[in-house]
Design a protein around this motif. Structure first.
Motif, PDB file in Angstrom:
ATOM      1  N   VAL A   7      16.430  -9.842  14.008  1.00 34.43           N
ATOM      2  CA  VAL A   7      15.354 -10.277  13.110  1.00 34.43           C
ATOM      3  C   VAL A   7      15.910 -10.608  11.721  1.00 34.43           C
ATOM      4  N   ILE A   8      16.757  -9.737  11.184  1.00 36.49           N
ATOM      5  CA  ILE A   8      17.334  -9.969   9.854  1.00 36.49           C
ATOM      6  C   ILE A   8      18.132 -11.267   9.829  1.00 36.49           C
ATOM      7  N   LYS A   9      18.920 -11.467  10.867  1.00 33.16           N
ATOM      8  CA  LYS A   9      19.748 -12.683  10.955  1.00 33.16           C
ATOM      9  C   LYS A   9      18.867 -13.926  10.864  1.00 33.16           C
ATOM     10  N   HIS A  10      17.753 -13.896  11.591  1.00 31.90           N
ATOM     11  CA  HIS A  10      16.847 -15.047  11.587  1.00 31.90           C
ATOM     12  C   HIS A  10      16.179 -15.225  10.221  1.00 31.90           C
ATOM     13  N   ILE A  11      15.716 -14.124   9.632  1.00 34.53           N
ATOM     14  CA  ILE A  11      15.027 -14.205   8.331  1.00 34.53           C
ATOM     15  C   ILE A  11      15.934 -14.827   7.277  1.00 34.53           C
ATOM     16  N   LEU A  12      17.180 -14.379   7.236  1.00 32.56           N
ATOM     17  CA  LEU A  12      18.103 -14.859   6.203  1.00 32.56           C
ATOM     18  C   LEU A  12      18.420 -16.341   6.358  1.00 32.56           C
ATOM     19  N   VAL A  13      18.377 -16.821   7.601  1.00 30.75           N
ATOM     20  CA  VAL A  13      18.693 -18.233   7.829  1.00 30.75           C
ATOM     21  C   VAL A  13      17.440 -19.109   7.758  1.00 30.75           C
ATOM     22  N   GLU A  14      16.389 -18.667   8.421  1.00 34.29           N
ATOM     23  CA  GLU A  14      15.228 -19.550   8.610  1.00 34.29           C
ATOM     24  C   GLU A  14      13.906 -18.996   8.086  1.00 34.29           C
ATOM     25  N   GLY A  15      13.936 -17.866   7.418  1.00 35.89           N
ATOM     26  CA  GLY A  15      12.681 -17.237   6.987  1.00 35.89           C
ATOM     27  C   GLY A  15      11.849 -18.137   6.093  1.00 35.89           C
ATOM     28  N   THR A  16      10.572 -18.283   6.438  1.00 31.92           N
ATOM     29  CA  THR A  16       9.671 -19.102   5.612  1.00 31.92           C
ATOM     30  C   THR A  16       8.421 -18.297   5.276  1.00 31.92           C
ATOM     31  N   PRO A  17       7.886 -18.478   4.060  1.00 32.81           N
ATOM     32  CA  PRO A  17       6.684 -17.735   3.692  1.00 32.81           C
ATOM     33  C   PRO A  17       5.473 -18.233   4.468  1.00 32.81           C
ATOM     34  N   MET A  18       4.511 -17.367   4.658  1.00 33.92           N
ATOM     35  CA  MET A  18       3.240 -17.795   5.243  1.00 33.92           C
ATOM     36  C   MET A  18       2.516 -18.661   4.208  1.00 33.92           C
ATOM     37  N   GLN A  19       1.594 -19.467   4.676  1.00 29.87           N
ATOM     38  CA  GLN A  19       0.856 -20.379   3.790  1.00 29.87           C
ATOM     39  C   GLN A  19       0.150 -19.602   2.676  1.00 29.87           C
ATOM     40  N   GLY A  20       0.367 -20.031   1.436  1.00 29.65           N
ATOM     41  CA  GLY A  20      -0.393 -19.493   0.315  1.00 29.65           C
ATOM     42  C   GLY A  20       0.122 -18.205  -0.303  1.00 29.65           C
TER      43      GLY A  20
ATOM     44  N   SER B 261      13.801  -0.721   5.481  1.00 29.00           N
ATOM     45  CA  SER B 261      14.181  -1.208   4.147  1.00 29.00           C
ATOM     46  C   SER B 261      15.123  -2.410   4.238  1.00 29.00           C
ATOM     47  N   ASP B 262      15.961  -2.463   5.268  1.00 33.26           N
ATOM     48  CA  ASP B 262      16.865  -3.616   5.436  1.00 33.26           C
ATOM     49  C   ASP B 262      16.072  -4.908   5.607  1.00 33.26           C
ATOM     50  N   ILE B 263      15.014  -4.835   6.396  1.00 38.75           N
ATOM     51  CA  ILE B 263      14.199  -6.029   6.628  1.00 38.75           C
ATOM     52  C   ILE B 263      13.361  -6.353   5.399  1.00 38.75           C
ATOM     53  N   ILE B 264      12.823  -5.324   4.742  1.00 38.56           N
ATOM     54  CA  ILE B 264      12.066  -5.545   3.503  1.00 38.56           C
ATOM     55  C   ILE B 264      12.939  -6.282   2.495  1.00 38.56           C
ATOM     56  N   ASN B 265      14.155  -5.805   2.302  1.00 43.77           N
ATOM     57  CA  ASN B 265      15.069  -6.433   1.336  1.00 43.77           C
ATOM     58  C   ASN B 265      15.380  -7.870   1.724  1.00 43.77           C
TER      59      ASN B 265
ATOM     60  N   GLN C  59       4.429  -3.639  -7.382  1.00 42.49           N
ATOM     61  CA  GLN C  59       4.589  -2.410  -8.167  1.00 42.49           C
ATOM     62  C   GLN C  59       4.881  -1.207  -7.283  1.00 42.49           C
ATOM     63  N   ALA C  60       4.618  -1.336  -5.984  1.00 42.52           N
ATOM     64  CA  ALA C  60       4.938  -0.257  -5.040  1.00 42.52           C
ATOM     65  C   ALA C  60       5.278  -0.879  -3.692  1.00 42.52           C
ATOM     66  N   ILE C  61       6.369  -0.420  -3.111  1.00 42.29           N
ATOM     67  CA  ILE C  61       6.801  -0.896  -1.796  1.00 42.29           C
ATOM     68  C   ILE C  61       7.016   0.327  -0.922  1.00 42.29           C
ATOM     69  N   LYS C  62       6.248   0.426   0.161  1.00 44.10           N
ATOM     70  CA  LYS C  62       6.352   1.583   1.041  1.00 44.10           C
ATOM     71  C   LYS C  62       6.598   1.151   2.484  1.00 44.10           C
ATOM     72  N   SER C  63       7.546   1.829   3.103  1.00 40.90           N
ATOM     73  CA  SER C  63       7.883   1.575   4.506  1.00 40.90           C
ATOM     74  C   SER C  63       7.525   2.801   5.335  1.00 40.90           C
ATOM     75  N   ALA C  64       7.128   2.565   6.570  1.00 41.95           N
ATOM     76  CA  ALA C  64       6.843   3.680   7.491  1.00 41.95           C
ATOM     77  C   ALA C  64       8.111   4.115   8.231  1.00 41.95           C
ATOM     78  N   GLU C  65       9.255   3.537   7.824  1.00 42.43           N
ATOM     79  CA  GLU C  65      10.516   3.738   8.550  1.00 42.43           C
ATOM     80  C   GLU C  65      10.825   5.213   8.827  1.00 42.43           C
ATOM     81  N   TYR C  66      10.677   6.076   7.819  1.00 36.90           N
ATOM     82  CA  TYR C  66      11.064   7.483   7.994  1.00 36.90           C
ATOM     83  C   TYR C  66       9.871   8.426   8.080  1.00 36.90           C
ATOM     84  N   LEU C  67       8.672   7.885   8.231  1.00 36.51           N
ATOM     85  CA  LEU C  67       7.495   8.738   8.373  1.00 36.51           C
ATOM     86  C   LEU C  67       7.410   9.272   9.804  1.00 36.51           C
TER      87      LEU C  67
END
Length: 221
Positions: A81-94, A117-121, A134-142
């Protein structure tokens, strides 16, 4: 019954800010197929919004495979997923307009995602939108990811806003369940081919895309 005043907007990430749900499905399908599971791309829709370790556990419960290693399998999917985001990631409309509009209305902005956090970054860097939050929260370690509300409650706490004054924007049913359980106001923006399904009725509002958020927020004020 009057709607509580909005003081914050909390965005889900995958499928809301970045067009990554298809990427997750492709990566999940590829890794599961390599493990010998006979599942289709369509089957992976069932796991949308779940945290990656829960995704792997979901499939193992249905089709157990030998030498089960949840962390290793999850990492293989994440790397794709990260590999794809870094190469081809596009924002959703708006996306950019929606974030700017939240700022203009004096609303705090948060991010509550099941992703690591790797994907968030990777997403925030690729779309250059990190400064809006102002706040970024991941469920990664919950202990529990979505549909458990903890990641949303954590984000509201970090923003110092009562959940009832937060608006959560989600594209997945699991995410909506989490936001509703956190006692937040909700908007569903499902992918177009799923937009007609009855299940989205659990959201307070449904939009076609983030491009409609400015008009929605204007109507709230």
């Amino acid at each position: 019954m009057t709607t509580p005043e909005l003081k914050a907007v909390i965005f889900d990430m995958d499928g809301v800010l970045i067009d990554s749900e298809p990427v997750w499905q492709i990566a999940e399908h590829k890794v599961m197929s390599e493990l010998g599971l006979n599942i289709s791309i369509e089957d992976t829709v069932e796991t949308t919004g779940l945290r990656i370790d829960h995704v792997v556990a979901f499939w193992y419960a249905r089709f157990p495979w030998p030498n089960y290693d949840n962390a290793q399998t999850a990492q293989a999917i994440v790397e794709q997923v990260i590999k794809h985001i870094l190469v081809e990631g596009t924002p959703m409309q708006g996306v950019i307009t929606a974030l700017k509009t939240c700022q203009e209305h004096g609303l705090k902005i948060g991010l509550a995602t099941s992703s690591s956090s790797d994907i968030i970054n990777a997403v925030l860097n690729k779309l250059a939108i990190g400064s809006y939050f102002q706040a970024i929260k991941s469920a990664e370690y919950l202990t529990y990811g979505k549909p458990h509300p903890e990641v949303y409650l954590n984000c509201a706490a970090a923003l110092n806003i009562d959940p009832i004054h937060c608006l959560a924007i989600e594209d997945s049913f699991n995410g909506l369940v989490a936001a509703r359980a956190a006692n937040m106001q909700t908007i569903a923006i499902p992918e177009p081919k799923l937009a007609g399904l009855a299940k989205w009725v659990i959201a307070h509002h449904q939009l076609a895309s983030l491009a409609q958020l400015p008009d929605f927020l204007a109507a709230q004020h």
